[in-house]
Write an enzyme that holds these catalytic residues in place. Structure first.
Site, PDB file in Angstrom:
ATOM      1  N   LYS A 113       0.825  -1.259   0.041  1.00 23.64           N
ATOM      2  CA  LYS A 113       0.030  -0.091   0.121  1.00 23.64           C
ATOM      3  C   LYS A 113       0.922   1.227  -0.046  1.00 23.64           C
ATOM      4  O   LYS A 113       0.410   2.416  -0.531  1.00 23.64           O
ATOM      5  CB  LYS A 113      -0.856   0.045   1.287  1.00 23.64           C
ATOM      6  CG  LYS A 113      -2.095  -1.169   1.180  1.00 23.64           C
ATOM      7  CD  LYS A 113      -3.127  -1.169   2.315  1.00 23.64           C
ATOM      8  CE  LYS A 113      -4.257  -2.006   2.020  1.00 23.64           C
ATOM      9  NZ  LYS A 113      -4.886  -2.060   3.328  1.00 23.64           N
ATOM     10  N   LYS A 196      -5.601  -9.697  -5.424  1.00 21.76           N
ATOM     11  CA  LYS A 196      -6.949  -9.811  -4.299  1.00 21.76           C
ATOM     12  C   LYS A 196      -8.032  -8.959  -4.813  1.00 21.76           C
ATOM     13  O   LYS A 196      -7.746  -8.041  -5.586  1.00 21.76           O
ATOM     14  CB  LYS A 196      -6.290  -9.356  -3.017  1.00 21.76           C
ATOM     15  CG  LYS A 196      -7.214  -9.872  -1.729  1.00 21.76           C
ATOM     16  CD  LYS A 196      -6.790  -9.334  -0.541  1.00 21.76           C
ATOM     17  CE  LYS A 196      -6.822  -7.791  -0.463  1.00 21.76           C
ATOM     18  NZ  LYS A 196      -7.111  -7.387   0.867  1.00 21.76           N
ATOM     19  N   LYS A 199     -12.003  -3.592  -2.105  1.00 24.50           N
ATOM     20  CA  LYS A 199     -13.016  -2.531  -2.429  1.00 24.50           C
ATOM     21  C   LYS A 199     -12.911  -1.516  -3.331  1.00 24.50           C
ATOM     22  O   LYS A 199     -13.605  -1.054  -3.945  1.00 24.50           O
ATOM     23  CB  LYS A 199     -12.985  -2.032  -0.787  1.00 24.50           C
ATOM     24  CG  LYS A 199     -13.584  -2.940   0.226  1.00 24.50           C
ATOM     25  CD  LYS A 199     -13.659  -1.979   1.389  1.00 24.50           C
ATOM     26  CE  LYS A 199     -14.272  -3.341   2.745  1.00 24.50           C
ATOM     27  NZ  LYS A 199     -13.385  -2.649   3.846  1.00 24.50           N
TER      28      LYS A 199
HETATM   29  P1  AMP Z   1     -10.434  -5.083   5.012  1.00 26.01           P
HETATM   30  O1  AMP Z   1     -11.629  -4.757   4.032  1.00 26.01           O
HETATM   31  O2  AMP Z   1      -9.351  -4.891   4.397  1.00 26.01           O
HETATM   32  O3  AMP Z   1     -10.978  -4.477   6.142  1.00 26.01           O
HETATM   33  O4  AMP Z   1     -10.804  -6.709   5.430  1.00 26.01           O
HETATM   34  C1  AMP Z   1     -11.715  -7.038   6.280  1.00 26.01           C
HETATM   35  C2  AMP Z   1     -11.430  -8.818   6.299  1.00 26.01           C
HETATM   36  O5  AMP Z   1     -11.844  -9.314   4.827  1.00 26.01           O
HETATM   37  C3  AMP Z   1     -10.223  -9.284   6.556  1.00 26.01           C
HETATM   38  O6  AMP Z   1     -10.406 -10.337   7.441  1.00 26.01           O
HETATM   39  C4  AMP Z   1      -9.716  -9.460   5.141  1.00 26.01           C
HETATM   40  O7  AMP Z   1      -8.672 -10.518   5.449  1.00 26.01           O
HETATM   41  C5  AMP Z   1     -10.949 -10.058   4.477  1.00 26.01           C
HETATM   42  N1  AMP Z   1     -10.919  -9.987   2.837  1.00 26.01           N
HETATM   43  C6  AMP Z   1     -10.653  -8.774   2.442  1.00 26.01           C
HETATM   44  N2  AMP Z   1     -10.669  -8.984   1.061  1.00 26.01           N
HETATM   45  C7  AMP Z   1     -10.824 -10.322   0.809  1.00 26.01           C
HETATM   46  C8  AMP Z   1     -10.473 -11.084  -0.207  1.00 26.01           C
HETATM   47  N3  AMP Z   1     -10.472 -10.813  -1.512  1.00 26.01           N
HETATM   48  N4  AMP Z   1     -10.771 -12.580  -0.024  1.00 26.01           N
HETATM   49  C9  AMP Z   1     -10.758 -12.991   1.227  1.00 26.01           C
HETATM   50  N5  AMP Z   1     -10.656 -12.403   2.322  1.00 26.01           N
HETATM   51  C10 AMP Z   1     -10.781 -11.010   2.170  1.00 26.01           C
END
Ligand code: AMP
Length: 330
Positions: A113, A196, A199
């Site tokens: 990032k 990956k 969002k």
């Molecule tokens: P975040 O959106 O970064 O706050 O992530 C929140 C949770 O969603 C964390 O446990 C991440 O590991 C999981 N997560 C986010 N994107 C993915 C993805 N593409 N595949 C699997 N888990 C995800």
């Protein structure tokens, strides 16, 4: 009486994605009866990059309503907003001082990032947020943290710092286990299956399925997902990342094994397979969106967050007291 604690959190930045649901939220929902469960909206993590305050407030409501729509029951799980429990900030500050600069610079999330920020200068928040995450987990005497694979390194840091603190100051924190599900722990971008699903999908969002996507648009995203020319429905992440990603999505939602999917699609083309994945994802989104409408009520959400914060704060303040006492601060 459930003794073990399960906790997870999601940043309220942008809409939740299918990756968030399959990688973290679903694993939590499936286990909420077996644990003393906490789920939080990680709004302090959201402000590690600049936010529009009004949009952030809306995103928090959106995130709680989404949790409920995904199957989290406030009668079973304590749902709260991180910034409502001030202990997170204080313990985060304390844990930062147990950490080496080298440990934080080695975090792959930071490396990745910070590249995007390097021109304008890298935010300190991006550097130190893993120590806040350490505090989020330790405050609740957490045993298990269901997260996606991208969080594995942060979980290892959590264990290292808890152990270091315990050695220096006496037994204070419980060492948590990470739970990374074998299937669906890294849902990939549909247009670029080497990355990956995030969002913020740079550009037209064709590679990311948002839980609030129009169902027909989401199905089209699946139908136009990048695959390969091998033309065999087979799980091989290295040589067939796109097809393997779609298989993970299908398997995680339906529970069907890769082997069984492969057998059903022997000798058949990608079109038919994609249509099934699109149908299954479409139905999931329909269900979640119908429930979202039911829970999208700010009065109800405020009450859930208030009740959740009161309960969470009792446990968090006890842990913080233990830590400050160990440090000789009280
Ligand atoms: P975040 O959106 O970064 O706050 O992530 C929140 C949770 O969603 C964390 O446990 C991440 O590991 C999981 N997560 C986010 N994107 C993915 C993805 N593409 N595949 C699997 N888990 C995800």
């Amino acid at each position: 009486m459930k003794e073990k604690v399960m906790l997870t959190g999601v940043r309220p930045s942008g809409n939740l994605t299918l990756g968030n649901y399959l990688g973290a939220i679903k694993n939590f929902v499936d286990r909420q009866d077996a644990y003393n469960s906490y789920i939080f909206i990680a709004d302090l993590h959201a402000i590690t990059s600049p936010q529009n305050p009004q949009k952030l407030k809306e995103a928090v409501y959106n995130c709680v309503a989404m949790y409920l729509a995904c199957g989290i029951y406030p009668s079973k799980t304590i749902v709260f907003k991180q910034s409502d429990v001030l202990e997170h900030g204080t313990l985060g500050f304390i844990m930062t001082f147990q950490t080496k600069m080298g440990e934080l610079s080695r975090m792959t999330q930071f490396k990745y990032k910070s590249l995007a920020q390097s021109k304008a200068g890298v935010d300190t928040g991006l550097f130190v947020y893993p120590t806040l995450m350490v505090a989020d987990i330790l405050l609740y005497n957490t045993s298990i943290v269901p997260v996606g694979k991208d969080q594995q390194q942060h979980m290892e840091l959590t264990r290292d710092l808890a152990e270091r603190f315990n050695k220096r100051y006496g037994n204070t924190f419980l060492l948590p286990d990470v739970y990374i599900a074998p299937v669906g722990n890294k849902i990939l971008n549909l247009q670029n299956p080497l990355e990956k699903m995030n969002k913020s999908d740079n550009g037209d969002n064709k590679g990311t399925i948002f839980l609030m996507d129009d169902v027909e648009i989401a199905k089209k995203k699946i139908m136009s997902a990048k695959t390969d020319s091998i033309a065999r429905v087979h799980f091989d992440e290295e040589n067939q990342p796109g097809i393997s990603n779609l298989m993970s999505i299908l398997s995680k939602i339906t529970g069907e094994s890769f082997e069984s999917i492969e057998n059903r699609y022997k000798g058949k083309g990608y079109g038919e397979f994609k249509r099934e994945v699109a149908e299954v994802v479409g139905n999931l989104l329909k269900e979640i969106q119908a429930r979202y409408e039911k829970f999208n009520d700010k009065k109800l959400l405020d009450k859930i967050l208030y009740d959740g914060a009161c309960k969470a704060q009792i446990v968090a303040s006890e842990t913080l007291k233990r830590a400050t006492k160990a440090l000789g601060l009280n």
